[in-house]
Design a protein around this motif. Structure first.
Motif, short mmCIF file in Angstrom:
data_model
loop_
_atom_site.label_atom_id
_atom_site.label_comp_id
_atom_site.label_asym_id
_atom_site.label_seq_id
_atom_site.Cartn_x
_atom_site.Cartn_y
_atom_site.Cartn_z
N ASP A 99 -0.14 1.43 9.42
CA ASP A 99 -0.49 1.61 8.02
C ASP A 99 0.39 2.68 7.41
O ASP A 99 1.29 3.23 8.06
CB ASP A 99 -1.98 1.95 7.86
CG ASP A 99 -2.37 3.24 8.56
OD1 ASP A 99 -1.46 3.98 9.01
OD2 ASP A 99 -3.57 3.53 8.66
N ARG A 100 0.15 3.01 6.15
CA ARG A 100 1.00 3.97 5.45
C ARG A 100 0.91 5.36 6.07
O ARG A 100 1.83 6.17 5.94
CB ARG A 100 0.59 4.04 3.98
CG ARG A 100 0.84 2.77 3.21
CD ARG A 100 2.34 2.52 3.05
NE ARG A 100 2.98 3.55 2.30
CZ ARG A 100 3.08 3.56 0.98
NH1 ARG A 100 2.56 2.57 0.28
NH2 ARG A 100 3.71 4.53 0.36
N LEU A 105 -2.03 -0.27 13.81
CA LEU A 105 -3.00 -1.33 13.56
C LEU A 105 -2.94 -2.42 14.63
O LEU A 105 -3.97 -2.99 14.99
CB LEU A 105 -2.77 -1.95 12.18
CG LEU A 105 -2.85 -1.01 10.98
CD1 LEU A 105 -2.52 -1.77 9.70
CD2 LEU A 105 -4.22 -0.37 10.88
N ALA A 117 -3.35 -9.30 8.93
CA ALA A 117 -3.09 -8.09 8.16
C ALA A 117 -3.89 -8.04 6.87
O ALA A 117 -4.15 -6.96 6.34
CB ALA A 117 -1.59 -7.99 7.83
N ARG A 150 -2.71 -4.66 1.08
CA ARG A 150 -2.41 -3.40 1.76
C ARG A 150 -0.91 -3.29 1.99
O ARG A 150 -0.17 -4.28 1.95
CB ARG A 150 -3.15 -3.34 3.11
CG ARG A 150 -2.63 -4.32 4.14
CD ARG A 150 -3.58 -4.55 5.30
NE ARG A 150 -4.05 -3.33 5.88
CZ ARG A 150 -4.90 -3.28 6.91
NH1 ARG A 150 -5.35 -4.42 7.43
NH2 ARG A 150 -5.31 -2.15 7.42
N ASP A 151 -0.47 -2.07 2.24
CA ASP A 151 0.92 -1.79 2.59
C ASP A 151 0.97 -1.50 4.08
O ASP A 151 0.22 -0.65 4.59
CB ASP A 151 1.45 -0.58 1.80
CG ASP A 151 1.48 -0.85 0.31
OD1 ASP A 151 1.54 -2.03 -0.07
OD2 ASP A 151 1.43 0.12 -0.47
N VAL A 152 1.85 -2.20 4.79
CA VAL A 152 1.99 -2.00 6.23
C VAL A 152 3.45 -1.71 6.55
O VAL A 152 4.36 -2.05 5.78
CB VAL A 152 1.52 -3.24 7.02
CG1 VAL A 152 0.04 -3.47 6.79
CG2 VAL A 152 2.32 -4.47 6.65
#
Length: 482
Positions: A99-100, A105, A117, A150-152
């Protein structure tokens, strides 16, 4: 143009669920045949899958925004909306999803490994699914839930058994080209290799993979050169091979000091202390290189390191090195714990677990957090009075009103459902116990027409203050004065 990318930041969004349909069946001589609105379709998921044919993250570097398709809304005639298609994103073997904040994860190793995701939103129920003995003809439907966004960060860590480390131009690329069928770029200048090269080596009955890690120089673990960018590719390797240049033209370098510098960088990076080491003295086909190898070999063996003298040009000593590495890899594989089938662990919720929490934020404001209340709020069409009444009934059955009373909430206090950014705030009015006061035409709720209790209390206090000031003035009035 960049052809190898091993770290990208990806913005993924799952599909939104389709809205439910509010419809009434109509036909000749039967104008009100009951609700027949269908449910909305589920939004598509965003799924990462390990694909052996993919070796780089280049595609995601050029297009970092990915979104799954939305579910279709329901229609009349009991027709449910079509589900959105899952967005399947292939990634190389050894990809780590973070994750950021850098929290891992998923560690995706092995062909076919999958990780979801982003989950698609649920489709909203149509009024046909909402009908019951008490509510025979609902005039509303539930909205579809938004998909998870989300940002991954994707990081590729090479899955290899043996890692070749050493200074630039030490001969790592030449060594991997003669040990395997890999064809890396080879030249006589530093930093020729800009990406890790991977090859497969066969030594008798043993087969193992070997990779060279480019760009290790003093300060690599702190970001100098290319070392920090590629040190992550060493983490999965079982054996580390130090390739030392015995024929370097730089007068301020020698193989032993090169070994100490690389070991210091590996120690600063951390997590590699338990890997077995092997030292390869390269370019011993040159007379000066052979002489230097004879001088430093006793010192290296005194440290307990296996030493091999090789030449990538004449192929001297490669067979012995290949079989020795195969033996170390076999020992590392045997020492690994036996993989067991994943156990399904069922953790039932406690009997007294309500599934939500009620906290007092400040005087007159309470916050409700929980999966069900927040989902129900997202599914509610607040432009429809009957839908809002249905939400109030669901919250009351869940026990939210009881918890608000225990927390000291009063009629007219503010209640926020959700987090601070996406909360829905309304003035709380407890549901009537008997329900007789709520009778009326379908879709109407007189609570929306009544004055707000909090505003009414403010007006009452203002009236009391005005009356009190008037009494004070009257008591101080003297009719004979003047």
């Amino acid at each position: 143009m960049t052809t190898f990318v091993d770290r990208v930041e990806l913005h993924v969004a799952a599909g939104n669920g389709g809205h439910g349909c509010a419809s009434v069946h109509r036909e000749k001589f039967k104008p009100l045949g009951g609700p027949d609105g269908g449910n909305g379709g589920r939004g598509g998921d965003v799924v990462f899958v390990v694909d052996p044919d993919v070796t780089t993250l280049l595609d995601y570097h050029h297009s970092p925004h990915r979104k799954a398709t939305n579910g279709r809304p329901g229609e009349g005639g009991h027709r449910s909306g079509q589900d959105g298609k899952d967005l399947v994103l292939p990634v190389p073997d050894g990809t780590v999803v973070l994750d950021r904040n850098g929290e891992v994860l998923a560690d995706m190793v092995g062909a076919g490994t999958t990780f979801i995701a982003g989950r698609g939103g649920r489709g909203g129920l149509g009024n046909a699914a909402l009908a019951s003995a008490r509510r025979k003809a609902p005039g509303f439907a539930l909205l579809g839930e938004p998909g998870e966004a989300r940002d991954v960060v994707l990081e590729l860590k090479t899955v290899a058994d043996v890692a070749l480390v050493g200074y630039p131009s030490a001969g790592k690329s030449s060594l991997i080209s003669v040990l395997s069928a890999a064809k890396p770029k080879i030249a006589d200048y530093p930093f020729t290799t800009l990406v890790p090269n991977l090859g497969v080596v066969t030594a008798g009955a043993g087969v193992y993979t070997i990779a060279d890690v480019p760009g290790l120089i003093p300060g690599a673990s702190e970001g100098r050169g290319l070392g920090l960018e590629f040190l992550r590719h060493v983490e999965r390797c079982s054996v580390l091979v130090h390739v030392l240049d015995c024929a370097t033209l730089e007068t301020d370098r020698d193989p032993v000091s090169d070994l100490d510098v690389i070991e210091a960088e590996l120690a600063r990076y951390g997590g590699l202390e338990d890997r077995p080491r092997v030292v390869v003295l390269n370019k011993t086909d040159i007379p000066e290189g052979k002489d230097l190898a004879d001088i430093i070999r006793p010192d290296l063996e005194a440290r307990g390191l296996p030493v091999f003298e090789v030449s990538a040009v004449s192929r001297q000593g490669l067979k012995e090195l290949s079989y020795a590495l195969a033996g170390l890899v076999e020992e590392a594989r045997a020492a690994r714990p036996v993989e067991q089938a994943t156990r399904v662990v069922i953790r039932p919720k406690a009997v007294d677990d309500t599934g939500f929490t009620v906290t007092r934020v400040e005087e007159g404001l309470f916050r409700v957090r929980g999966e069900k209340p927040e989902r129900w709020v997202r599914q509610t069409d607040f432009n429809n009075d009957e839908a809002v009444g249905y939400l109030a009934d669901r919250l009351a059955r869940l026990g939210v009103e009881d918890e608000l009373l225990k927390a000291g909430a009063r009629e007219g206090d503010g209640v926020a459902i959700g987090d601070e950014e996406n909360a829905v705030v309304f003035d709380w009015e407890p549901t009537m116990v008997s329900g007789a006061e709520m009778l009326g035409r379908r879709g109407e709720d007189h609570r929306f027409e009544a004055p707000r209790p909090a505003a009414q209390r403010r007006r009452d206090r203002e009236a009391e203050r005005t009356e009190r000031e008037a009494m004070d003035e009257y008591q101080g009035f003297d009719p004979f004065e003047g």
